[in-house]
Scaffold this motif. Structure first.
Motif, PDB file in Angstrom:
ATOM      1  N   GLU A   1       0.797  -1.225   0.000  1.00 29.02           N
ATOM      2  CA  GLU A   1       0.000   0.000   0.000  1.00 29.02           C
ATOM      3  C   GLU A   1       0.833   1.280   0.000  1.00 29.02           C
ATOM      4  O   GLU A   1       0.498   2.227  -0.718  1.00 29.02           O
ATOM      5  CB  GLU A   1      -0.980   0.006   1.179  1.00 29.02           C
ATOM      6  CG  GLU A   1      -1.955   1.170   1.114  1.00 29.02           C
ATOM      7  CD  GLU A   1      -3.058   1.054   2.146  1.00 29.02           C
ATOM      8  OE1 GLU A   1      -4.008   1.850   2.068  1.00 29.02           O
ATOM      9  OE2 GLU A   1      -2.983   0.170   3.028  1.00 29.02           O
ATOM     10  N   PRO A   2       1.945   1.340   0.739  1.00 27.51           N
ATOM     11  CA  PRO A   2       2.753   2.565   0.684  1.00 27.51           C
ATOM     12  C   PRO A   2       3.255   2.830  -0.747  1.00 27.51           C
ATOM     13  O   PRO A   2       3.840   1.964  -1.385  1.00 27.51           O
ATOM     14  CB  PRO A   2       3.925   2.258   1.628  1.00 27.51           C
ATOM     15  CG  PRO A   2       3.380   1.242   2.578  1.00 27.51           C
ATOM     16  CD  PRO A   2       2.459   0.394   1.754  1.00 27.51           C
ATOM     17  N   GLY A   3       2.999   4.004  -1.234  1.00 26.04           N
ATOM     18  CA  GLY A   3       3.472   4.375  -2.557  1.00 26.04           C
ATOM     19  C   GLY A   3       2.569   3.987  -3.706  1.00 26.04           C
ATOM     20  O   GLY A   3       2.877   4.276  -4.870  1.00 26.04           O
ATOM     21  N   VAL A   4       1.427   3.346  -3.414  1.00 26.35           N
ATOM     22  CA  VAL A   4       0.572   2.877  -4.508  1.00 26.35           C
ATOM     23  C   VAL A   4       0.010   4.039  -5.311  1.00 26.35           C
ATOM     24  O   VAL A   4      -0.138   3.951  -6.541  1.00 26.35           O
ATOM     25  CB  VAL A   4      -0.562   1.967  -3.983  1.00 26.35           C
ATOM     26  CG1 VAL A   4      -1.508   2.707  -3.049  1.00 26.35           C
ATOM     27  CG2 VAL A   4      -1.341   1.365  -5.155  1.00 26.35           C
ATOM     28  N   LEU A   5      -0.309   5.137  -4.641  1.00 29.58           N
ATOM     29  CA  LEU A   5      -0.873   6.291  -5.348  1.00 29.58           C
ATOM     30  C   LEU A   5       0.129   6.846  -6.354  1.00 29.58           C
ATOM     31  O   LEU A   5      -0.216   7.142  -7.508  1.00 29.58           O
ATOM     32  CB  LEU A   5      -1.271   7.365  -4.336  1.00 29.58           C
ATOM     33  CG  LEU A   5      -2.006   8.593  -4.872  1.00 29.58           C
ATOM     34  CD1 LEU A   5      -3.276   8.171  -5.612  1.00 29.58           C
ATOM     35  CD2 LEU A   5      -2.343   9.539  -3.729  1.00 29.58           C
TER      36      LEU A   5
ATOM     37  N   ASP B   1       0.561   4.449  -9.313  1.00 27.22           N
ATOM     38  CA  ASP B   1      -0.557   4.517 -10.239  1.00 27.22           C
ATOM     39  C   ASP B   1      -0.476   5.774 -11.099  1.00 27.22           C
ATOM     40  O   ASP B   1      -0.706   5.730 -12.308  1.00 27.22           O
ATOM     41  CB  ASP B   1      -1.877   4.493  -9.472  1.00 27.22           C
ATOM     42  CG  ASP B   1      -3.083   4.620 -10.385  1.00 27.22           C
ATOM     43  OD1 ASP B   1      -3.433   3.632 -11.044  1.00 27.22           O
ATOM     44  OD2 ASP B   1      -3.660   5.723 -10.455  1.00 27.22           O
ATOM     45  N   ARG B   2      -0.166   6.909 -10.468  1.00 23.77           N
ATOM     46  CA  ARG B   2      -0.059   8.155 -11.223  1.00 23.77           C
ATOM     47  C   ARG B   2       0.998   8.057 -12.316  1.00 23.77           C
ATOM     48  O   ARG B   2       0.821   8.574 -13.417  1.00 23.77           O
ATOM     49  CB  ARG B   2       0.276   9.302 -10.270  1.00 23.77           C
ATOM     50  CG  ARG B   2      -0.872   9.757  -9.385  1.00 23.77           C
ATOM     51  CD  ARG B   2      -0.378  10.696  -8.296  1.00 23.77           C
ATOM     52  NE  ARG B   2      -1.483  11.286  -7.537  1.00 23.77           N
ATOM     53  CZ  ARG B   2      -1.323  11.935  -6.387  1.00 23.77           C
ATOM     54  NH1 ARG B   2      -0.109  12.083  -5.871  1.00 23.77           N
ATOM     55  NH2 ARG B   2      -2.378  12.438  -5.761  1.00 23.77           N
ATOM     56  N   ALA B   3       2.093   7.371 -12.011  1.00 27.67           N
ATOM     57  CA  ALA B   3       3.188   7.252 -12.980  1.00 27.67           C
ATOM     58  C   ALA B   3       2.994   6.080 -13.939  1.00 27.67           C
ATOM     59  O   ALA B   3       3.718   5.977 -14.933  1.00 27.67           O
ATOM     60  CB  ALA B   3       4.521   7.094 -12.234  1.00 27.67           C
ATOM     61  N   GLY B   4       2.019   5.210 -13.626  1.00 28.69           N
ATOM     62  CA  GLY B   4       1.857   3.998 -14.433  1.00 28.69           C
ATOM     63  C   GLY B   4       3.112   3.145 -14.385  1.00 28.69           C
ATOM     64  O   GLY B   4       3.571   2.631 -15.406  1.00 28.69           O
ATOM     65  N   ARG B   5       3.652   2.972 -13.182  1.00 30.40           N
ATOM     66  CA  ARG B   5       4.973   2.366 -13.026  1.00 30.40           C
ATOM     67  C   ARG B   5       4.898   0.977 -12.401  1.00 30.40           C
ATOM     68  O   ARG B   5       4.302   0.790 -11.347  1.00 30.40           O
ATOM     69  CB  ARG B   5       5.843   3.277 -12.151  1.00 30.40           C
ATOM     70  CG  ARG B   5       7.247   2.726 -11.871  1.00 30.40           C
ATOM     71  CD  ARG B   5       8.094   3.774 -11.167  1.00 30.40           C
ATOM     72  NE  ARG B   5       7.502   4.201  -9.897  1.00 30.40           N
ATOM     73  CZ  ARG B   5       7.724   3.584  -8.736  1.00 30.40           C
ATOM     74  NH1 ARG B   5       8.484   2.499  -8.685  1.00 30.40           N
ATOM     75  NH2 ARG B   5       7.173   4.047  -7.624  1.00 30.40           N
TER      76      ARG B   5
ATOM     77  N   ASP C   1      -7.980  11.687  -6.799  1.00 41.27           N
ATOM     78  CA  ASP C   1      -7.260  10.415  -6.695  1.00 41.27           C
ATOM     79  C   ASP C   1      -6.675  10.158  -5.316  1.00 41.27           C
ATOM     80  O   ASP C   1      -6.393   9.013  -4.960  1.00 41.27           O
ATOM     81  CB  ASP C   1      -6.170  10.309  -7.763  1.00 41.27           C
ATOM     82  CG  ASP C   1      -5.018  11.294  -7.573  1.00 41.27           C
ATOM     83  OD1 ASP C   1      -5.061  12.114  -6.640  1.00 41.27           O
ATOM     84  OD2 ASP C   1      -4.069  11.229  -8.395  1.00 41.27           O
ATOM     85  N   GLU C   2      -6.521  11.199  -4.472  1.00 37.90           N
ATOM     86  CA  GLU C   2      -5.879  10.984  -3.176  1.00 37.90           C
ATOM     87  C   GLU C   2      -6.724  10.155  -2.218  1.00 37.90           C
ATOM     88  O   GLU C   2      -6.203   9.618  -1.238  1.00 37.90           O
ATOM     89  CB  GLU C   2      -5.549  12.328  -2.533  1.00 37.90           C
ATOM     90  CG  GLU C   2      -6.741  13.205  -2.232  1.00 37.90           C
ATOM     91  CD  GLU C   2      -6.322  14.621  -1.867  1.00 37.90           C
ATOM     92  OE1 GLU C   2      -6.287  14.909  -0.659  1.00 37.90           O
ATOM     93  OE2 GLU C   2      -6.029  15.408  -2.786  1.00 37.90           O
ATOM     94  N   PHE C   3      -8.028  10.007  -2.483  1.00 38.66           N
ATOM     95  CA  PHE C   3      -8.873   9.181  -1.630  1.00 38.66           C
ATOM     96  C   PHE C   3      -9.009   7.751  -2.162  1.00 38.66           C
ATOM     97  O   PHE C   3      -9.769   6.958  -1.635  1.00 38.66           O
ATOM     98  CB  PHE C   3     -10.260   9.818  -1.463  1.00 38.66           C
ATOM     99  CG  PHE C   3     -10.348  10.742  -0.281  1.00 38.66           C
ATOM    100  CD1 PHE C   3     -10.988  10.355   0.874  1.00 38.66           C
ATOM    101  CD2 PHE C   3      -9.751  11.988  -0.338  1.00 38.66           C
ATOM    102  CE1 PHE C   3     -11.060  11.200   1.970  1.00 38.66           C
ATOM    103  CE2 PHE C   3      -9.812  12.856   0.755  1.00 38.66           C
ATOM    104  CZ  PHE C   3     -10.462  12.468   1.909  1.00 38.66           C
TER     105      PHE C   3
END
Length: 383
Positions: A25-29, A32-36, A349-351
């Motif tokens: 979960e840490p860093g998932v946002l 996702d934003r980077a599509g990485r 997207d932050e939620f």
């Protein structure tokens, strides 16, 4: 039928949830934003023991059954909230490892399964083409025999893990004149072979942390030793077995996502106030939460019923299609409710819930659309 989990299964699921919460979960946002895609996270997942769950123990796996493998995917989705990682892991397990485990020769199993079970190698499955999705028999990718070698030509698309995989199970037409059940053969194509390349990376609505690509085959020479299963039988023996694993097991990831969204919505409804009171006191919100819980229970029971029946060697095709059809549509409906409950914040997207909506949609398409599942169900009903 008793779908209650054993103490061992409950403890296993809890351990996966805890692992996912701490490491996934840490860093998932940001991912996702980077599509990485995160290779280090994959190594952590593999080190935890998830990369070889259903692989037989003699080849380095855990020998887990369908139900337990699904439990792991559900728990990983709940704790990690990274649907892309779940997609890549689920594809690696169910349509990467299992075709080799079920249909491979001893040599093929020894060559690939220990590395795949450890996570050192990643697997993929390539059947979909630009003009052949639900109509799998419409595939144009071909393989012609030249002595002891097959020469493979064509294009495959929407391939999960296609750019990551060390080995890809590719289904190609080997007899243009034979009926569908005798016309297709599966091949284990290795990364780096001449003529085999990633021709395009695909940008997706959701599941962005999992790479999806188009693969190109231009006179790829495949040795006879890389034929998977009996020539001509791949459409039914290999392809449909992969779909069966997707429908009975891989769909559990969507169930885990539904459960996490519900819990987050309950928490939000208790904390968020409007007109001087928590929004959870309003009937409109209460009804949405109740429907999310009902969908979750139905989705989980349908998935676990299909998995249980498959594990016990019972007829389960209609149950698998019901699970796939219901879970996909229910996941989208509940994700929509989650966004609505969060109001304007749900649109940001932050939620996380806006990502849940984007991610959930794939479950109504990949592995056989809802419409295809309904067609299969109706055909089985009508005989």
């Amino acid at each position: 039928m008793d779908l209650r989990l054993t103490e061992e299964q409950e403890a296993f699921a809890a351990s996966v949830r805890a692992f996912a919460h701490e490491h996934v979960e840490p860093g998932v946002l940001e991912r996702d934003r980077a599509g990485r895609w995160d290779p280090e996270l994959w190594r952590e997942v593999a080190a935890f023991g998830l990369a070889g769950l259903p692989v037989p123990e003699e080849y380095g796996g855990s020998g887990a059954d369908v139900l337990t493998t699904g439990l792991a995917l559900e728990a990983l989705a709940y704790g990690g909230r990274d649907a892309g990682l779940n997609l890549s892991l689920g594809a690696h397990l169910t349509i990467g490892c299992m075709p080799i485990a079920l249909h491979g020769t001893d040599e093929q199993k020894q060559q690939w399964l220990p590395r795949m079970a450890s996570g050192a190698s990643i697997g993929a499955f390539a059947i979909t083409e630009p003009e052949a999705g639900s109509d799998t028999a419409g595939m144009k990718t071909s393989a012609r025999r030249e002595g002891d070698t097959w020469v493979l030509n064509g294009t495959k698309t929407f391939i999960t893990n296609g750019g990551l995989a060390d080995v890809v199970t590719v289904v190609a037409r080997t007899d243009p004149d034979a009926p569908d059940g005798q016309a297709f053969t599966a091949f284990l194509v290795e990364a780096g072979w001449n003529g085999f390349s990633v021709s395009r990376e695909l940008k997706k609505l959701g599941n962005r942390t999992s790479p999806t690509v188009e693969l190109s085959f231009s006179d790829v020479e495949v040795p006879e030793t890389a034929v998977l299963g009996d020539p001509g039988t791949a459409l039914w023996a290999v392809g449909f077995e992969c779909f069966d694993w997707e429908r009975t097991c891989m769909i559990a990831s969507a169930v885990g996502g539904m459960h996490r969204d519900l819990d987050e919505c309950v928490r939000y409804a208790k904390d968020r106030e409007a007109f001087g009171k928590p929004i959870g006191t309003f009937g409109a919100i209460q009804h949405k939460l109740a429907q999310m819980r009902i969908r979750l229970e139905n989705a989980r029971n349908l998935q676990r019923q299909a998995a249980w029946r498959k594990d016990h060697g019972l007829e389960h095709q209609i149950e698998a299609s019901m699970a796939k059809a219901y879970v996909g549509e229910a996941a989208v409906a509940s994700a929509l409710d989650a966004v609505q409950i969060h109001g304007g914040w749900g649109y940001l997207d932050e939620f996380h819930v806006e990502r849940s909506l984007r991610d959930a949609k794939l479950a109504t398409i990949g592995g056989g659309t809802t419409e295809i599942q309904e067609l299969l169900i109706s055909r089985m009903l009508l005989g």
